[in-house]
Design a protein around this motif. Structure first.
Motif, PDB file in Angstrom:
ATOM      1  N   PHE A  13     -22.041  -2.998 -74.744  1.00  0.00           N
ATOM      2  CA  PHE A  13     -21.004  -4.439 -75.046  1.00  0.00           C
ATOM      3  C   PHE A  13     -21.329  -4.890 -73.758  1.00  0.00           C
ATOM      4  CE2 PHE A  13     -16.365  -5.139 -73.376  1.00  0.00           C
ATOM      5  CZ  PHE A  13     -15.684  -5.582 -74.575  1.00  0.00           C
ATOM      6  N   VAL A  49     -17.873 -11.419 -73.011  1.00  0.00           N
ATOM      7  CA  VAL A  49     -18.207 -10.143 -72.318  1.00  0.00           C
ATOM      8  C   VAL A  49     -18.840  -9.547 -71.067  1.00  0.00           C
ATOM      9  CG1 VAL A  49     -18.222  -7.431 -72.372  1.00  0.00           C
ATOM     10  CG2 VAL A  49     -17.736  -8.935 -74.551  1.00  0.00           C
ATOM     11  N   GLN A  80     -15.397   1.283 -64.087  1.00  0.00           N
ATOM     12  CA  GLN A  80     -15.242   2.083 -64.971  1.00  0.00           C
ATOM     13  C   GLN A  80     -14.967   2.584 -65.733  1.00  0.00           C
ATOM     14  OE1 GLN A  80     -13.321  -0.643 -65.578  1.00  0.00           O
ATOM     15  NE2 GLN A  80     -12.822  -0.364 -67.858  1.00  0.00           N
ATOM     16  N   LEU A  83     -13.141   5.335 -66.188  1.00  0.00           N
ATOM     17  CA  LEU A  83     -11.590   4.610 -66.985  1.00  0.00           C
ATOM     18  C   LEU A  83     -11.354   4.806 -68.251  1.00  0.00           C
ATOM     19  CD1 LEU A  83     -10.452   1.932 -63.628  1.00  0.00           C
ATOM     20  CD2 LEU A  83      -9.308   4.013 -64.478  1.00  0.00           C
ATOM     21  N   LEU A  84     -12.582   4.725 -68.871  1.00  0.00           N
ATOM     22  CA  LEU A  84     -12.527   4.116 -70.696  1.00  0.00           C
ATOM     23  C   LEU A  84     -12.526   5.747 -71.299  1.00  0.00           C
ATOM     24  CD1 LEU A  84     -12.589   1.815 -72.735  1.00  0.00           C
ATOM     25  CD2 LEU A  84     -15.595   2.945 -72.630  1.00  0.00           C
ATOM     26  N   GLY A 134      -9.416   5.789 -71.992  1.00  0.00           N
ATOM     27  CA  GLY A 134      -8.408   4.734 -72.569  1.00  0.00           C
ATOM     28  C   GLY A 134      -9.552   5.273 -74.220  1.00  0.00           C
ATOM     29  N   LEU A 149      -6.705   6.924 -76.964  1.00  0.00           N
ATOM     30  CA  LEU A 149      -6.752   6.044 -78.930  1.00  0.00           C
ATOM     31  C   LEU A 149      -6.726   7.524 -79.547  1.00  0.00           C
ATOM     32  CD1 LEU A 149     -10.274   3.458 -78.125  1.00  0.00           C
ATOM     33  CD2 LEU A 149      -7.093   2.892 -78.485  1.00  0.00           C
ATOM     34  N   LEU A 165      -1.861  -0.593 -71.774  1.00  0.00           N
ATOM     35  CA  LEU A 165      -3.405  -1.763 -71.677  1.00  0.00           C
ATOM     36  C   LEU A 165      -3.127  -3.247 -72.484  1.00  0.00           C
ATOM     37  CD1 LEU A 165      -6.293   1.472 -72.592  1.00  0.00           C
ATOM     38  CD2 LEU A 165      -5.821  -0.280 -70.506  1.00  0.00           C
ATOM     39  N   THR A 222      -2.447  -5.024 -69.487  1.00  0.00           N
ATOM     40  CA  THR A 222      -3.311  -5.129 -68.621  1.00  0.00           C
ATOM     41  C   THR A 222      -4.374  -6.235 -69.226  1.00  0.00           C
ATOM     42  OG1 THR A 222      -4.212  -3.680 -69.238  1.00  0.00           O
ATOM     43  CG2 THR A 222      -3.114  -3.537 -67.216  1.00  0.00           C
ATOM     44  N   HIS A 223      -4.191  -6.339 -70.743  1.00  0.00           N
ATOM     45  CA  HIS A 223      -5.437  -6.965 -71.014  1.00  0.00           C
ATOM     46  C   HIS A 223      -4.834  -8.326 -72.410  1.00  0.00           C
ATOM     47  CE1 HIS A 223      -7.686  -3.139 -70.787  1.00  0.00           C
ATOM     48  NE2 HIS A 223      -8.432  -3.902 -71.321  1.00  0.00           N
ATOM     49  N   ILE A 234      -8.285 -11.099 -72.446  1.00  0.00           N
ATOM     50  CA  ILE A 234      -9.179 -10.468 -73.190  1.00  0.00           C
ATOM     51  C   ILE A 234      -8.524 -10.802 -74.388  1.00  0.00           C
ATOM     52  CG2 ILE A 234     -10.490  -8.260 -74.172  1.00  0.00           C
ATOM     53  CD1 ILE A 234     -10.398  -8.442 -71.104  1.00  0.00           C
ATOM     54  N   LEU A 240     -12.232 -10.074 -78.939  1.00  0.00           N
ATOM     55  CA  LEU A 240     -13.557  -8.818 -78.000  1.00  0.00           C
ATOM     56  C   LEU A 240     -13.800  -8.313 -78.970  1.00  0.00           C
ATOM     57  CD1 LEU A 240     -13.769 -10.984 -74.694  1.00  0.00           C
ATOM     58  CD2 LEU A 240     -14.468 -11.813 -76.359  1.00  0.00           C
ATOM     59  N   TRP A 243     -16.069  -4.596 -78.655  1.00  0.00           N
ATOM     60  CA  TRP A 243     -15.955  -3.226 -78.484  1.00  0.00           C
ATOM     61  C   TRP A 243     -15.612  -2.122 -79.412  1.00  0.00           C
ATOM     62  CZ3 TRP A 243     -13.044   0.824 -78.569  1.00  0.00           C
ATOM     63  CH2 TRP A 243     -12.821   1.670 -76.941  1.00  0.00           C
ATOM     64  N   ILE A 301      -3.061  -2.744 -79.023  1.00  0.00           N
ATOM     65  CA  ILE A 301      -3.451  -3.372 -77.836  1.00  0.00           C
ATOM     66  C   ILE A 301      -3.746  -4.343 -77.487  1.00  0.00           C
ATOM     67  CG2 ILE A 301      -5.260  -3.507 -75.881  1.00  0.00           C
ATOM     68  CD1 ILE A 301      -6.456  -0.413 -76.333  1.00  0.00           C
TER      69      ILE A 301
HETATM   70  C1  HEM Z   1      -9.370  -2.665 -67.956  1.00  0.00           C
HETATM   71  C2  HEM Z   1      -9.700   0.578 -71.352  1.00  0.00           C
HETATM   72  C3  HEM Z   1     -10.876  -3.515 -74.196  1.00  0.00           C
HETATM   73  C4  HEM Z   1     -11.991  -5.663 -70.508  1.00  0.00           C
HETATM   74  C5  HEM Z   1      -9.724  -1.832 -68.710  1.00  0.00           C
HETATM   75  C6  HEM Z   1      -9.211  -0.093 -68.442  1.00  0.00           C
HETATM   76  C7  HEM Z   1      -9.213   0.313 -68.835  1.00  0.00           C
HETATM   77  C8  HEM Z   1      -9.409   0.184 -70.631  1.00  0.00           C
HETATM   78  C9  HEM Z   1      -8.469   1.987 -69.241  1.00  0.00           C
HETATM   79  C10 HEM Z   1      -8.774   0.159 -66.796  1.00  0.00           C
HETATM   80  C11 HEM Z   1      -7.136   0.069 -66.504  1.00  0.00           C
HETATM   81  C12 HEM Z   1      -6.401  -1.185 -66.770  1.00  0.00           C
HETATM   82  O1  HEM Z   1      -6.904  -2.247 -66.530  1.00  0.00           O
HETATM   83  O2  HEM Z   1      -5.681  -1.753 -67.731  1.00  0.00           O
HETATM   84  C13 HEM Z   1      -9.674  -0.150 -73.196  1.00  0.00           C
HETATM   85  C14 HEM Z   1      -9.733   0.114 -74.204  1.00  0.00           C
HETATM   86  C15 HEM Z   1      -9.822  -0.609 -75.067  1.00  0.00           C
HETATM   87  C16 HEM Z   1     -10.729  -1.977 -74.304  1.00  0.00           C
HETATM   88  C17 HEM Z   1      -9.343   1.036 -74.794  1.00  0.00           C
HETATM   89  C18 HEM Z   1     -10.365  -1.011 -76.613  1.00  0.00           C
HETATM   90  C19 HEM Z   1      -9.678  -0.295 -77.737  1.00  0.00           C
HETATM   91  C20 HEM Z   1     -11.568  -4.321 -73.999  1.00  0.00           C
HETATM   92  C21 HEM Z   1     -12.330  -5.061 -74.392  1.00  0.00           C
HETATM   93  C22 HEM Z   1     -12.269  -5.889 -72.976  1.00  0.00           C
HETATM   94  C23 HEM Z   1     -11.848  -5.509 -72.231  1.00  0.00           C
HETATM   95  C24 HEM Z   1     -12.876  -5.789 -75.740  1.00  0.00           C
HETATM   96  C25 HEM Z   1     -13.504  -7.327 -73.330  1.00  0.00           C
HETATM   97  C26 HEM Z   1     -14.373  -8.049 -72.129  1.00  0.00           C
HETATM   98  C27 HEM Z   1     -11.673  -4.883 -69.094  1.00  0.00           C
HETATM   99  C28 HEM Z   1     -11.541  -5.774 -68.007  1.00  0.00           C
HETATM  100  C29 HEM Z   1     -11.141  -4.449 -67.664  1.00  0.00           C
HETATM  101  C30 HEM Z   1     -10.631  -3.294 -68.398  1.00  0.00           C
HETATM  102  C31 HEM Z   1     -12.143  -7.052 -67.992  1.00  0.00           C
HETATM  103  C32 HEM Z   1     -11.125  -4.935 -65.468  1.00  0.00           C
HETATM  104  C33 HEM Z   1     -12.453  -4.402 -64.549  1.00  0.00           C
HETATM  105  C34 HEM Z   1     -12.011  -4.772 -63.745  1.00  0.00           C
HETATM  106  O3  HEM Z   1     -11.063  -3.686 -62.819  1.00  0.00           O
HETATM  107  O4  HEM Z   1     -12.656  -4.586 -63.191  1.00  0.00           O
HETATM  108  N1  HEM Z   1      -9.588  -1.441 -69.923  1.00  0.00           N
HETATM  109  N2  HEM Z   1      -9.702  -1.501 -73.108  1.00  0.00           N
HETATM  110  N3  HEM Z   1     -11.359  -4.449 -72.187  1.00  0.00           N
HETATM  111  N4  HEM Z   1     -10.830  -4.358 -69.460  1.00  0.00           N
HETATM  112 FE1  HEM Z   1     -10.493  -2.498 -70.713  1.00  0.00          FE
END
Ligand code: HEM
Length: 132
Positions: free
Chosen positions: A28, A35, A47, A50-51, A54, A58, A73, A76-77, A84, A88, A92, A126
């Motif tokens: 990614f 990204v 992270q 958390l994923l 996450g 889904l 989510l 937050t996104h 986000i 992007l 992912w 999302i």
């Molecule tokens: C944080 C899930 C897509 C960037 C998070 C968190 C989860 C999560 C569970 C931590 C909780 C929160 O902050 O809400 C997912 C899932 C995705 C997805 C299931 C797709 C379906 C993306 C994409 C990006 C992204 C496309 C693009 C770069 C981030 C960032 C954080 C984050 C930057 C915070 C990181 C930090 O704490 O520094 N995501 N995400 N996510 N996600 Fe995602």
């Protein structure tokens, strides 16, 4: 076996494969500077945990669970939060499918198609939060 059962079992095999989440983030992050920029200050070990949850959200959503966690989510996104951008999520999704193929040696075409459907459905929830 139905499509979401196949996906659930495939996810079990992925989670049992020790480098799955390392490889996902390697793919990614390699997919775009946009990204990488988002994760400059991120504790990647946290992270990855958390994923793990996450992605389970889904899969559970596709199996009929309410969309509450995915909407959270979406918040937050969103543009006004982490910003986000919707495109992007294509990177992912492709990074995740590539990682699944590498780690789940039993994933056939039907399993991968099932994954794609599960992911597209959840990602749309999302993304719907982006401008909300
Ligand atoms: C944080 C899930 C897509 C960037 C998070 C968190 C989860 C999560 C569970 C931590 C909780 C929160 O902050 O809400 C997912 C899932 C995705 C997805 C299931 C797709 C379906 C993306 C994409 C990006 C992204 C496309 C693009 C770069 C981030 C960032 C954080 C984050 C930057 C915070 C990181 C930090 O704490 O520094 N995501 N995400 N996510 N996600 Fe995602």
């Amino acid at each position: 076996m139905n499509a979401t059962d196949r996906v659930m079992q495939s996810y079990g095999r992925c989670c049992a494969s020790p480098a799955f989440f390392d490889d996902f983030y390697r793919h990614f992050l390699a997919s775009s500077p946009a990204v990488r920029e988002k994760f400059v200050n991120t504790d990647m070990a946290a992270q990855k945990l958390l994923l793990r949850q996450g992605i389970l959200n889904l899969v559970m959503h596709a199996r009929g669970m309410p969309d509450t966690k995915l909407r959270a989510l979406g918040c937050t996104h969103a543009r006004t939060a982490m910003d986000i951008r919707p495109e992007l999520y294509d990177l992912w999704l492709e990074a995740l499918l590539k990682t699944i193929v590498e780690h789940d040696k039993q994933a056939d075409a039907a399993t991968l198609q099932g994954w794609r459907e599960v992911l597209v459905k959840g990602i749309s929830v999302i993304k719907a939060g982006y401008n909300a």
